[in-house]
Motif scaffolding. Structure first.
Motif, PDB file in Angstrom:
ATOM      1  N   SER A 229       0.827  -1.212   0.000  1.00  0.00           N
ATOM      2  CA  SER A 229       0.000   0.000   0.000  1.00  0.00           C
ATOM      3  C   SER A 229       0.864   1.266   0.000  1.00  0.00           C
ATOM      4  O   SER A 229       0.393   2.341  -0.339  1.00  0.00           O
ATOM      5  N   ARG A 230       2.151   1.122   0.394  1.00  0.00           N
ATOM      6  CA  ARG A 230       3.032   2.297   0.421  1.00  0.00           C
ATOM      7  C   ARG A 230       3.894   2.406  -0.836  1.00  0.00           C
ATOM      8  O   ARG A 230       4.788   3.230  -0.905  1.00  0.00           O
ATOM      9  N   ASP A 231       3.630   1.524  -1.791  1.00  0.00           N
ATOM     10  CA  ASP A 231       4.370   1.562  -3.044  1.00  0.00           C
ATOM     11  C   ASP A 231       3.481   2.244  -4.090  1.00  0.00           C
ATOM     12  O   ASP A 231       2.450   1.697  -4.490  1.00  0.00           O
ATOM     13  N   THR A 232       3.883   3.433  -4.526  1.00  0.00           N
ATOM     14  CA  THR A 232       3.057   4.210  -5.464  1.00  0.00           C
ATOM     15  C   THR A 232       2.764   3.438  -6.748  1.00  0.00           C
ATOM     16  O   THR A 232       1.674   3.526  -7.305  1.00  0.00           O
ATOM     17  N   LEU A 233       3.758   2.662  -7.197  1.00  0.00           N
ATOM     18  CA  LEU A 233       3.588   1.909  -8.441  1.00  0.00           C
ATOM     19  C   LEU A 233       2.404   0.947  -8.378  1.00  0.00           C
ATOM     20  O   LEU A 233       1.734   0.690  -9.378  1.00  0.00           O
ATOM     21  N   SER A 234       2.137   0.421  -7.168  1.00  0.00           N
ATOM     22  CA  SER A 234       1.031  -0.535  -7.046  1.00  0.00           C
ATOM     23  C   SER A 234      -0.307   0.148  -7.331  1.00  0.00           C
ATOM     24  O   SER A 234      -1.212  -0.463  -7.893  1.00  0.00           O
ATOM     25  N   TYR A 235      -0.430   1.434  -6.968  1.00  0.00           N
ATOM     26  CA  TYR A 235      -1.666   2.171  -7.265  1.00  0.00           C
ATOM     27  C   TYR A 235      -1.782   2.413  -8.766  1.00  0.00           C
ATOM     28  O   TYR A 235      -2.853   2.309  -9.345  1.00  0.00           O
ATOM     29  N   ILE A 236      -0.631   2.746  -9.362  1.00  0.00           N
ATOM     30  CA  ILE A 236      -0.645   3.047 -10.802  1.00  0.00           C
ATOM     31  C   ILE A 236      -1.032   1.798 -11.600  1.00  0.00           C
ATOM     32  O   ILE A 236      -1.920   1.830 -12.449  1.00  0.00           O
TER      33      ILE A 236
END
Lengths: 241, 256
Positions: free
Chosen positions: B16-23
């Motif tokens: 959840s703290r990895d921006t790439l996972s949201y992208i």
């Protein structure tokens, strides 16, 4: 005094290389023992076997009277380890890392108090909400050791805990380790002579997988006829005795 | 506390703290949904091409999104294996099953959230385009894609176990491309026929997409739903078992 660790001809062979060769070690409870040696001497392999991370090829080892092979699960519950590389969850905060390890080792009711105690003992209060990856090398190492200690281990293995740290960070960690050794047995590997000289109650010098010499600093100096651990080590490593 | 749950929580926080996972897990599938809806609007009605119509596209996008769950599972496992953090946990009282559950469970949760987001965006698209989308079908599809979510998570777990931090994402990218192609997300496999359809029918991706689309259309026939669902469940079970065995084997080898 009771023995926390006893090994009997502990040996580890990797394919055609004998990494640890018939090592006999005896560690008293609540003492700090240093395994001293150059890179590849077998220090890390020895503590990997003692902490249940690697199975001996032959020989025997007990930690708190438990066999490291047949009672590996119980040994793991009684020991903590801080590896050479900083072993922290990078995206978790300091507090979350500690809470995570506490939940792995401790009962639910003990977790909160253990986290607060460790944060206080290790001086981590000012960075408790900071992500681990944002800490400096010295603070990451400090956190890594705190994570190894939070499960209240009876025996703590520190594999080159100050490797790569600057002088100040190293001194601060020494103070932490000095404080820890009042409550638990510590086995520390290092190739920094001054570290072993400063911290260890007893020293094992490993050369090519074997114990080349052992004793307190005074005993080693007498055995080798040299003054200071560095000269003692060099004379033993060069086979001058 | 249950060590598997503790480990699962840690993995969920890390992701959840990895921006790439949201992208990749949330934004990219929705962007693709919007782009393909625009493509659909540009296709003349006379062409009678319905693959990008929202009732068909929503199911495909749900499966497409799951391929990124696979990617992030693989990255997470491979990254842990590459560093010392897993060594620390190997030296703890954690057992092999704690690791397996701890890696798979949070990614299943991510997959469900992702499907809900994709279907929510699909509803908005359907309101804009005026194409019919059955809400009951979306609810059914949310449950129906769980086995495929399990399958993709297990593939990610397997790749993260077998490959290192650098090669695992590459392997997953290959599978994302192949999976979305032979899965029939971007074209009508049954309408195309020939060798490509034969190849597609030998992969679980085709059946995963078919399950999602059939559920959205509320077509629970044996041919369009039950049989494809059985294939996906069997594949998910087999790949999960294989991934767990591979991880346990690696763990045993690391501890030898």
């Amino acid at each position: 005094m009771a023995k926390a660790i006893i090994t009997d001809k502990l040996t580890k062979v990797f394919k055609d290389k004998t990494a640890v060769n018939a090592v006999d070690i005896s560690v008293e409870e609540n003492s700090l023992v240093a395994l001293l040696g150059v890179n590849g001497a077998g220090k890390t392999t020895t503590i990997r076997m003692l902490s249940g991370l690697s199975k001996p090829t032959s020989g025997k080892a007990t930690v708190m009277d438990l066999d490291v092979v047949s009672s590996a699960a119980q040994v793991k519950a009684l020991t903590g380890i801080s590896t050479q590389d900083t072993a922290v969850a990078q995206n978790l905060t300091v507090e979350e890392n500690l809470r995570f390890m506490a939940q792995i080792y401790l009962d639910k009711t003990e977790v909160n108090s253990a986290v607060e105690e460790i944060i206080s003992d290790f001086g981590l209060a000012q960075c408790r909400k900071k992500k681990a990856k944002l800490l400096s090398g010295g603070w990451q190492r400090r956190l890594s050791i705190a994570m190894a200690v939070i499960g209240k281990p009876r025996v703590l293995f520190l594999d080159e805990p100050t490797l790569g740290l600057d002088v100040l960070a190293r001194r601060e960690l020494w103070e932490e380790i000095e404080r820890l050794k009042k409550n638990m047995t510590i086995v520390l590997t290092t190739h920094y002579m001054e570290e072993a000289q400063e911290l260890a109650d007893y020293i094992y010098i490993m050369i090519d997988g074997s114990i080349a010499a052992s004793g307190t600093l005074d005993e080693l100096e007498k055995q080798s006829g040299r003054k200071g651990l560095e000269d003692v080590f060099v004379s033993i490593a060069r086979g001058e005795n | 506390m249950n060590r598997a749950i503790v480990f699962a929580k840690r993995n969920l926080i890390e992701m959840s703290r990895d921006t790439l996972s949201y992208i990749f897990c949330a934004a990219f599938p929705i962007v693709m949904l919007v782009i393909m809806s625009l493509v659909n609007e540009s296709i003349p009605k006379q062409a009678n091409m319905t693959i990008f119509r929202i009732d068909n596209l929503a199911g495909g996008i749900a499966i497409f999104g799951q391929t990124f769950v696979m990617l992030f599972t693989a990255i997470g496992v491979a990254r842990d294996r590459n560093g010392s953090f897993l060594v620390r946990l190997y030296a703890s009282p954690m057992k092999g099953r704690d690791f397996a559950v701890g890696y798979i469970l949070p990614m299943l949760a991510v997959a469900i959230i992702q499907v809900v987001l994709a279907f929510g965006a699909s509803v908005i698209v359907s309101l804009v385009t005026g194409d019919e989308l059955k809400i009951l079908g979306l609810i059914a599809a949310t449950a129906a894609v769980l086995p495929s979510a399990m399958m993709f998570t297990a593939i990610g777990f397997l790749f993260g176990t077998l490959f290192n931090e650098k090669s695992a994402p590459g392997m997953c990218s290959v599978l994302i491309s192949i999976g979305s192609f032979v899965g029939g997300i971007w074209f009508d496999v049954d309408g195309t026929g020939g060798v490509i359809a034969d190849i597609s029918r030998w992969t679980p991706f085709y059946y995963a997409t078919k399950v999602a689309r059939s559920a959205i259309h509320l077509e629970f026939t044996a041919e369009n739903f039950l049989w494809p669902m059985a294939v996906v469940i069997i594949c998910a079970g087999l790949i999960t078992a294989l991934a767990c065995m591979a991880f346990s084997g690696k763990m045993r080898a690391d501890l030898a």
